[in-house]
Design an enzyme around this catalytic site. Structure first.
Site, PDB file in Angstrom:
ATOM      1  N   HIS A  58       0.829  -1.211   0.000  1.00 18.06           N
ATOM      2  CA  HIS A  58       0.000   0.000   0.000  1.00 18.06           C
ATOM      3  C   HIS A  58       0.859   1.255   0.000  1.00 18.06           C
ATOM      4  O   HIS A  58       0.609   2.207  -0.724  1.00 18.06           O
ATOM      5  CB  HIS A  58      -0.934   0.003   1.219  1.00 18.06           C
ATOM      6  CG  HIS A  58      -2.224  -0.703   0.969  1.00 18.06           C
ATOM      7  ND1 HIS A  58      -2.317  -2.076   0.905  1.00 18.06           N
ATOM      8  CD2 HIS A  58      -3.475  -0.243   0.737  1.00 18.06           C
ATOM      9  CE1 HIS A  58      -3.566  -2.418   0.659  1.00 18.06           C
ATOM     10  NE2 HIS A  58      -4.291  -1.320   0.541  1.00 18.06           N
ATOM     11  N   LYS A  72     -10.177  -8.692   7.239  1.00 16.44           N
ATOM     12  CA  LYS A  72     -10.955  -9.085   8.422  1.00 16.44           C
ATOM     13  C   LYS A  72     -10.926  -7.958   9.447  1.00 16.44           C
ATOM     14  O   LYS A  72      -9.964  -7.204   9.524  1.00 16.44           O
ATOM     15  CB  LYS A  72     -10.423 -10.385   9.021  1.00 16.44           C
ATOM     16  CG  LYS A  72      -9.048 -10.254   9.670  1.00 16.44           C
ATOM     17  CD  LYS A  72      -8.672 -11.505  10.430  1.00 16.44           C
ATOM     18  CE  LYS A  72      -7.204 -11.539  10.790  1.00 16.44           C
ATOM     19  NZ  LYS A  72      -6.869 -10.904  12.060  1.00 16.44           N
TER      20      LYS A  72
END
Lengths: 281, 181
Positions: free
Chosen positions: B39, B104
């Protein structure tokens, strides 16, 4: 003095690394199966059935249960009449991890420096090794690949004696609540009470080694475990955090004497993939 | 019975209109893995005006880093990692056309606002069932940042990859509703 050859330990540690990452301990499997039978939420039940299916795939294909094959944590008990020859114990354990993680296609997740040089060591070393000298001439090695989703959600607090059991209950329940889905529920909650700052955290990790659901032998602490577990499972977080009855499978408390002025408390959360394996040499 | 939708990539906004929190999704098509380091690098690359290794428009990012594949396997075990670590980056990527992320755990308020604003979703997969999820991956290749190892960007061809809608385009949050199960 019994002599144990270092190179023999390396191979056994490598096997231990693989076994722990492929096969969930029977007691954890049983606890998940029980939870599956009792879970009331439809989504929660589906998650638990996927967890059971995942155990089966991992075990039969010999692949890791979870991609996070963890920090390699070792609890080692060395008999006072045993001696390691042709190597030192720390290097030997790390060599075993190197071999096991590479041969077993386990993920290397350790970086060299926490802040400035987060370069992967590529072999999941160094391991974290806790050593204890005991009676006898055996070497007992317990390995726990500890995933970081649940580790990141763990907390320590230095309470004071007047805080008592009420604050302990509140802090443990709050920690699990804040962890929510991040810790991969249903979790196992290791609680350390007493000792000092660093020994309390170790107690909480040792609590995770206990067979799931086996209670503290002291009745008062066993009752405290039950009370906390009930409160946690009233949170409704449920399997994978999708809602349900089973947010935790068990709460295990370990204690130690402490200073007149303190009441250290540490909560170490383990995910449902609560992996561990032991061997005796 | 919970509602189940089949979703195919690339994702168009109209595909997301029917999805509500708690719905089950079986995702098929191409998705891209990226976690912490990827990222950071990807954002830097975009800010420097360089081309991205994959087309962000309509794409799905899976927060995951697999184990190395065993010989004869396409991919190692590959479950979701915890999403909140990517919260700082997520609004930026949603603004550039990413239509779904998979991970998650719950997201920040900023991410939820971005989901509503850019009409995108956050899907949650079950953590710790990585061997099972790997069975839904039919092909995999590293397309960027190979030097990051497990954190490299992988292009995955998935089939009926199971996940749950955790945040829909209407601002709803599964994790805030769990008590009502």
């Amino acid at each position: 003095m019994r002599e144990i050859i270092a190179s023999e330990i390396i191979d056994k540690v490598a096997i231990l690394c693989k076994k722990a990452n492929y096969e969930i301990p029977e007691d954890v499997k049983d606890a998940i199966k029980k939870a599956y039978k009792k879970e009331k939420s439809e989504l929660g039940k589906e998650v638990l059935s996927q967890i059971i299916k995942n155990y089966e795939i991992a075990e039969s294909n010999k692949v890791p249960i979870c991609q996070d094959t963890g920090v390699a944590v070792f609890f080692i008990k060395i008999g006072k009449n045993a001696k390691i020859v042709d190597g030192n114990l720390y290097d030997t354990i790390n060599e075993g991890v190197r071999k096991g993680y590479s041969e077993g296609y386990l993920r290397a997740s350790i970086v060299k420096d926490p802040l400035y040089n987060r370069e992967n060591t590529l072999d999941n070393t160094p391991a974290i090794i806790h050593l204890e000298i005991v009676e006898g001439e055996n070497l007992v090695i317990t390995f726990m690949p500890k995933g970081c989703g649940s580790e990141n959600m763990s907390k320590t607090i230095m309470l004071t004696p007047s805080d008592g059991e009420e604050e302990i209950e509140n802090f443990v329940v709050k920690t699990v609540e804040e962890a929510g889905a991040n810790a991969c529920p249903p979790v196992i909650v290791g609680v350390g009470i007493g000792g000092n700052l660093e020994s309390c955290t170790l107690l909480s990790k040792k609590a995770l080694l206990r067979e799931v659901g086996k209670q503290n032998p002291d009745l008062k602490y066993a009752q405290l475990e039950s009370r906390i577990l009930k409160k946690i499972n009233n949170l409704g977080i449920g399997p994978a955090g999708f809602g349900g009855v089973f947010t935790a499978l068990a709460v295990h408390i370990e204690t130690a004497p402490c200073h007149i002025a303190s009441l250290p408390l540490c909560v170490n959360i383990n995910c449902h993939a609560a992996r561990r394996a032991s061997l005796v040499i | 019975m919970m509602k189940t939708w089949r979703l195919k990539t690339p994702i168009k906004e109209r595909h997301l209109e029917k999805l509500k929190v708690g719905n089950k999704i079986l995702l098929s098509g191409v998705i891209f893995t990226a976690r912490d380091s990827a990222h950071k690098l990807l954002k830097k690359q975009i800010e420097e005006g360089k081309k991205t290794p994959f087309d962000l428009k309509g794409s799905v990012i899976y927060y995951a880093g697999p184990t190395p594949p065993k010989p004869g396997y396409l991919i190692g075990s590959i479950g979701p990692t915890t999403s909140y670590r990517m919260d700082k980056y997520a609004p930026f990527f949603y603004s550039l056309g990413v239509k779904a992320t998979i991970g998650k755990g719950s997201r920040s308020e900023e991410v939820m606002l971005a989901l509503k604003k850019y009409k995108a979703v956050y899907l949650s997969a079950v953590g710790g069932i990585a061997a099972l999820l790997a069975k839904h991956v039919k092909k995999a290749e590293i397309i960027a940042y190979q030097e990051l190892g497990t954190e490299a960007i992988r292009k995955l061809w998935v089939e009926d990859f199971p996940c749950i809608v955790a945040n829909d385009i209407y601002g709803n949050d599964l994790y805030k509703r769990v008590k009502e199960f």
